[in-house]
Design a protein around this motif. Structure first.
Motif, PDB file in Angstrom:
ATOM      1  N   UNK A  62       0.883  -1.228  -0.150  1.00 17.25           N
ATOM      2  CA  UNK A  62      -0.324  -0.120   0.019  1.00 17.25           C
ATOM      3  C   UNK A  62       0.856   1.266  -0.011  1.00 17.25           C
ATOM      4  N   UNK A  63       0.561   2.311  -0.731  1.00 16.47           N
ATOM      5  CA  UNK A  63       1.201   3.706  -0.942  1.00 16.47           C
ATOM      6  C   UNK A  63       0.086   4.690  -0.435  1.00 16.47           C
ATOM      7  N   UNK A  64       0.257   5.616   0.365  1.00 16.77           N
ATOM      8  CA  UNK A  64      -0.562   6.497   0.769  1.00 16.77           C
ATOM      9  C   UNK A  64      -0.025   7.867  -0.035  1.00 16.77           C
ATOM     10  N   UNK A  65      -0.793   8.274  -0.818  1.00 17.34           N
ATOM     11  CA  UNK A  65      -0.365   9.423  -1.880  1.00 17.34           C
ATOM     12  C   UNK A  65      -1.026  10.646  -1.226  1.00 17.34           C
ATOM     13  N   UNK A  66      -0.643  11.950  -1.225  1.00 16.93           N
ATOM     14  CA  UNK A  66      -0.992  13.150  -0.658  1.00 16.93           C
ATOM     15  C   UNK A  66      -0.315  14.267  -1.288  1.00 16.93           C
ATOM     16  N   UNK A  67      -1.185  15.366  -1.599  1.00 21.09           N
ATOM     17  CA  UNK A  67      -0.425  16.362  -2.460  1.00 21.09           C
ATOM     18  C   UNK A  67      -0.894  17.777  -1.890  1.00 21.09           C
ATOM     19  N   UNK A  68      -0.216  18.890  -2.403  1.00 18.65           N
ATOM     20  CA  UNK A  68      -0.556  19.994  -1.893  1.00 18.65           C
ATOM     21  C   UNK A  68      -0.491  21.195  -3.149  1.00 18.65           C
ATOM     22  N   UNK A  89       3.499  20.126  -4.239  1.00 19.68           N
ATOM     23  CA  UNK A  89       4.086  19.268  -3.318  1.00 19.68           C
ATOM     24  C   UNK A  89       3.357  17.751  -3.295  1.00 19.68           C
ATOM     25  N   UNK A  90       4.105  16.690  -3.365  1.00 18.39           N
ATOM     26  CA  UNK A  90       3.760  15.574  -3.097  1.00 18.39           C
ATOM     27  C   UNK A  90       4.425  14.533  -2.240  1.00 18.39           C
ATOM     28  N   UNK A  91       3.584  14.027  -1.398  1.00 16.63           N
ATOM     29  CA  UNK A  91       3.891  13.008  -0.361  1.00 16.63           C
ATOM     30  C   UNK A  91       3.649  11.489  -0.552  1.00 16.63           C
ATOM     31  N   UNK A  92       4.865  10.789  -0.847  1.00 19.47           N
ATOM     32  CA  UNK A  92       4.877   9.357  -1.042  1.00 19.47           C
ATOM     33  C   UNK A  92       4.883   8.655   0.253  1.00 19.47           C
ATOM     34  N   UNK A  93       3.873   8.011   0.721  1.00 25.95           N
ATOM     35  CA  UNK A  93       4.293   7.304   1.958  1.00 25.95           C
ATOM     36  C   UNK A  93       4.207   5.611   1.830  1.00 25.95           C
ATOM     37  N   UNK A  94       5.240   4.881   1.721  1.00 24.24           N
ATOM     38  CA  UNK A  94       5.142   3.451   1.526  1.00 24.24           C
ATOM     39  C   UNK A  94       4.747   2.848   2.867  1.00 24.24           C
ATOM     40  N   UNK A  95       3.678   2.220   2.805  1.00 23.81           N
ATOM     41  CA  UNK A  95       3.274   1.316   4.108  1.00 23.81           C
ATOM     42  C   UNK A  95       3.809  -0.030   4.049  1.00 23.81           C
ATOM     43  N   UNK A  96       3.857  -0.612   5.173  1.00 25.10           N
ATOM     44  CA  UNK A  96       4.184  -1.947   5.232  1.00 25.10           C
ATOM     45  C   UNK A  96       3.709  -3.022   4.209  1.00 25.10           C
ATOM     46  N   UNK A  97       4.355  -3.895   3.492  1.00 26.87           N
ATOM     47  CA  UNK A  97       3.936  -5.075   2.613  1.00 26.87           C
ATOM     48  C   UNK A  97       2.883  -5.790   3.602  1.00 26.87           C
ATOM     49  N   UNK A 149      -7.557  -0.453   1.858  1.00 31.76           N
ATOM     50  CA  UNK A 149      -8.371   0.986   1.874  1.00 31.76           C
ATOM     51  C   UNK A 149      -8.485   1.633   3.265  1.00 31.76           C
ATOM     52  N   UNK A 150      -8.536   0.881   4.349  1.00 36.23           N
ATOM     53  CA  UNK A 150      -8.706   1.444   5.804  1.00 36.23           C
ATOM     54  C   UNK A 150      -7.377   1.822   6.278  1.00 36.23           C
ATOM     55  N   UNK A 151      -6.135   1.021   5.882  1.00 34.99           N
ATOM     56  CA  UNK A 151      -4.818   1.420   6.241  1.00 34.99           C
ATOM     57  C   UNK A 151      -4.414   2.546   5.831  1.00 34.99           C
ATOM     58  N   UNK A 152      -4.626   2.745   4.437  1.00 28.50           N
ATOM     59  CA  UNK A 152      -4.190   3.944   3.977  1.00 28.50           C
ATOM     60  C   UNK A 152      -5.091   5.215   4.270  1.00 28.50           C
ATOM     61  N   UNK A 153      -6.365   5.121   4.489  1.00 31.89           N
ATOM     62  CA  UNK A 153      -7.096   6.032   4.994  1.00 31.89           C
ATOM     63  C   UNK A 153      -6.617   6.302   6.453  1.00 31.89           C
ATOM     64  N   UNK A 154      -6.139   5.481   7.475  1.00 32.52           N
ATOM     65  CA  UNK A 154      -5.636   5.639   8.846  1.00 32.52           C
ATOM     66  C   UNK A 154      -4.535   6.367   8.641  1.00 32.52           C
ATOM     67  N   UNK A 155      -3.451   6.368   7.806  1.00 34.70           N
ATOM     68  CA  UNK A 155      -2.201   6.833   7.631  1.00 34.70           C
ATOM     69  C   UNK A 155      -2.355   8.386   7.110  1.00 34.70           C
ATOM     70  N   UNK A 156      -3.601   8.559   6.391  1.00 32.44           N
ATOM     71  CA  UNK A 156      -3.769  10.028   5.976  1.00 32.44           C
ATOM     72  C   UNK A 156      -4.714  10.701   6.716  1.00 32.44           C
ATOM     73  N   UNK A 157      -5.315  10.034   7.518  1.00 32.67           N
ATOM     74  CA  UNK A 157      -6.291  10.727   8.402  1.00 32.67           C
ATOM     75  C   UNK A 157      -7.556  10.964   7.492  1.00 32.67           C
ATOM     76  N   UNK A 158      -7.846  10.210   6.538  1.00 35.66           N
ATOM     77  CA  UNK A 158      -9.118  10.322   5.712  1.00 35.66           C
ATOM     78  C   UNK A 158     -10.068   9.396   6.324  1.00 35.66           C
TER      79      UNK A 158
END
Length: 510
Positions: free
Chosen positions: A404-410, A437-445, A466-475
């Motif tokens: 999973x990869x959590x992507x965020x941008x500004x 800006x882009x933030x690329x957050x590699x989560x655990x395999x 979906x849940x773990x990516x949302x949790x990492x982004x506070x989405x």
């Protein structure tokens, strides 16, 4: 009812003195600018329509006309000032385009400026009416769909053969006594509304017709209703502008676009032409911030027969796989659905179109994974707000090597996505921001015991990621899909039709 004297206005109490308990069977009538909304100027909303429908030159025309509108509004005639704004904004526009922007673009900006006290009273009443000088076509979608208004009385824009003429019809601009007359026609003389809310002297005539009337003072300034307390969350919205274009911001946007476009071309050229290990540093040198978190996996070793890793990315813009590649320092192919030919041409990575046929897409993705790593955005479309759309479960059936990869941008000036416009401009608008800006957050395999190979269903795997990516982004996770987004913003289900292919035996010519 006698006409009120505007030179000796009645002393209406402030809206914070109005009780909101037990109003379920009562009717409220409220003005919009300065009343339901904190802002007293409607220029930014006219500017949004001007830019989204007519582009930079229509926005420039509106900005050039705004000094005349201001002089007329404040010193000569309030209706005349509003007429100038309406004419400069709407003349020649298709009615369908105006309605589209009013539905897909304006609600986000209106909802961000909702007055807390006026909304407290307005929302407590069983029947809600808005009486505004703004064109009804411009405000009705937001007021009815998001604020639950039962009736919207606004200025009617004159149209001819499906286009706005820039003139007004019916009772003219609804200001002063015109508002009172519109209220009489709607409710009659016998059953006046229980509550009237306004903010300026020209609202007094209609307020005086109500049983109770309250004024929204310009000061002290108050905080807008927070997003979590909005009557309806804004999950989807469209439009290119990030900030509300007040006159100074509109001028800044017009001046920046030529410079920003050249800068975007330079940034895109750097990403497309430089080797991928250098793209990360080139982006930083050109003002594009790329932040990397987590521990990305090493590339698959083909010599040992190891299959590639499937990167499961949240979807913010079509540039997600490119910034993923920049963060990894190597090009990662991506599967896509609705990508313009121009975006495919300038892309520095391989892009493969999905057919939306399950068996065909599954076979294609498996073949790509045999060649190496692959990126996919299972939401199927982008979402600008802090929500994740439903994840398609197909990817979970094809491999257990899931990262999973959590992507965020500004973005500070322009959105790099669109549902209504031409998607070929998406990368340009993103890179036209002064310092995106882009933030690329590699989560655990994903552990083997949580994959389909361990007996989990593909839907369980997709929902878990979906849940773990949302949790990492506070989405927040949602069950919305691509169809929901396009139905809300563009009036279709988002299906991309394949262009007919030419017969190989036929030759194009004059």
């Amino acid at each position: 009812m006698s006409k009120p004297n505007l030179h000796s206005p009645p002393a209406f109490p402030a809206v914070d003195q109005c009780t909101s308990i037990g109003r379920e069977k009562e009717t409220v009538v409220a003005d919009m600018d300065g009343t339901l909304l904190r802002g007293r100027s409607s220029f930014p909303y006219f500017a949004l329509i001007a830019f989204e429908v007519g582009g930079i030159f229509r926005l420039l025309l509106l900005l050039l006309c705004s000094p005349l509108a201001a002089v007329l509004y404040y010193f000569i005639s309030e209706p005349a000032g509003i007429q100038v704004l309406i004419f400069a904004t709407f003349v020649g526009m298709k009615v369908s385009d105006i309605e589209s922007v009013a539905r897909a673009v304006l609600p986000k900006f209106y909802a961000g400026d909702l007055h807390p006290e006026a909304w407290r009273v307005f929302s407590s009443c069983g029947k809600r009416c808005v009486l505004t000088a703004n064109p009804r076509i411009m405000v009705e979608a937001f007021l009815k769909d998001f604020l639950g208004a039962d009736l919207v009385l606004g200025t009617e824009v004159h149209t001819y053969k499906g286009r706005a003429t820039g003139l007004v019809s019916g009772g003219g601009i609804l200001v002063g006594e015109s508002k009172a007359e519109a209220l009489r026609k709607a409710f009659g003389e016998t059953y006046p509304p229980e509550i009237g809310i306004g903010d300026r002297e020209t609202d007094y005539p209609f307020m005086s017709l109500c049983k109770e009337s309250y004024i929204v003072p310009a000061k002290p300034e108050v905080e807008a209703v927070s997003h979590d307390k909005l009557p309806k969350p804004i999950v989807f919205h469209d439009g290119r502008l990030v900030q509300k274009p007040a006159p100074f911001m509109a001028l800044l946007t017009i001046l920046w676009i030529p410079v920003g476009f050249l800068l975007a071309c330079l940034r895109i050229a750097a990403g497309a032409l430089l080797p991928m290990p250098l793209v990360y540093y080139a982006f930083w040198a050109l003002g594009v911030r790329v932040y990397i978190k987590g521990n990305p996996p090493p590339p698959a070793k083909k010599s040992t027969g190891q299959s590639g890793v499937l990167f499961i990315c949240s979807h913010r813009t079509l540039l997600d796989p490119i910034f993923l590649s920049a963060a990894l320092g190597r090009p990662i192919p991506a599967v896509t659905y609705s990508l313009s030919r121009l975006s495919e041409f300038i892309s520095p990575i391989k892009t493969v179109r999905l057919s939306r046929d399950r068996a065909t897409d599954a076979a294609m993705i498996k073949k790509l994974l045999e060649s190496g790593d692959l990126a996919i955005c299972p939401e199927g479309t982008t979402c600008r707000e802090p929500f994740l759309l439903r994840f398609s479960a197909l990817f979970a059936e094809l491999t257990d090597e899931l990262v999973p990869v959590a992507m965020a941008n500004r973005m500070s000036m322009f959105h790099g996505t669109t549902a209504r416009g031409w998607k070929g401009m998406d990368p340009f608008y993103f890179f036209m921001n002064p310092s995106p800006a882009y933030e690329v957050n590699f989560l655990n395999k994903l552990p083997n015991e949580l994959t389909c190979g361990a007996g989990k269903s593909s839907h369980d795997v997709a929902n878990y990621i979906q849940r773990i990516i949302a949790a990492s982004l506070s989405y927040e996770c949602t069950s919305f899909t691509r169809k929901d987004k396009y139905r809300a913003l563009a009036g279709n289900d988002g299906t991309v039709l394949e262009k007919p292919k030419l017969d190989s035996n036929k030759v194009m010519g004059c």
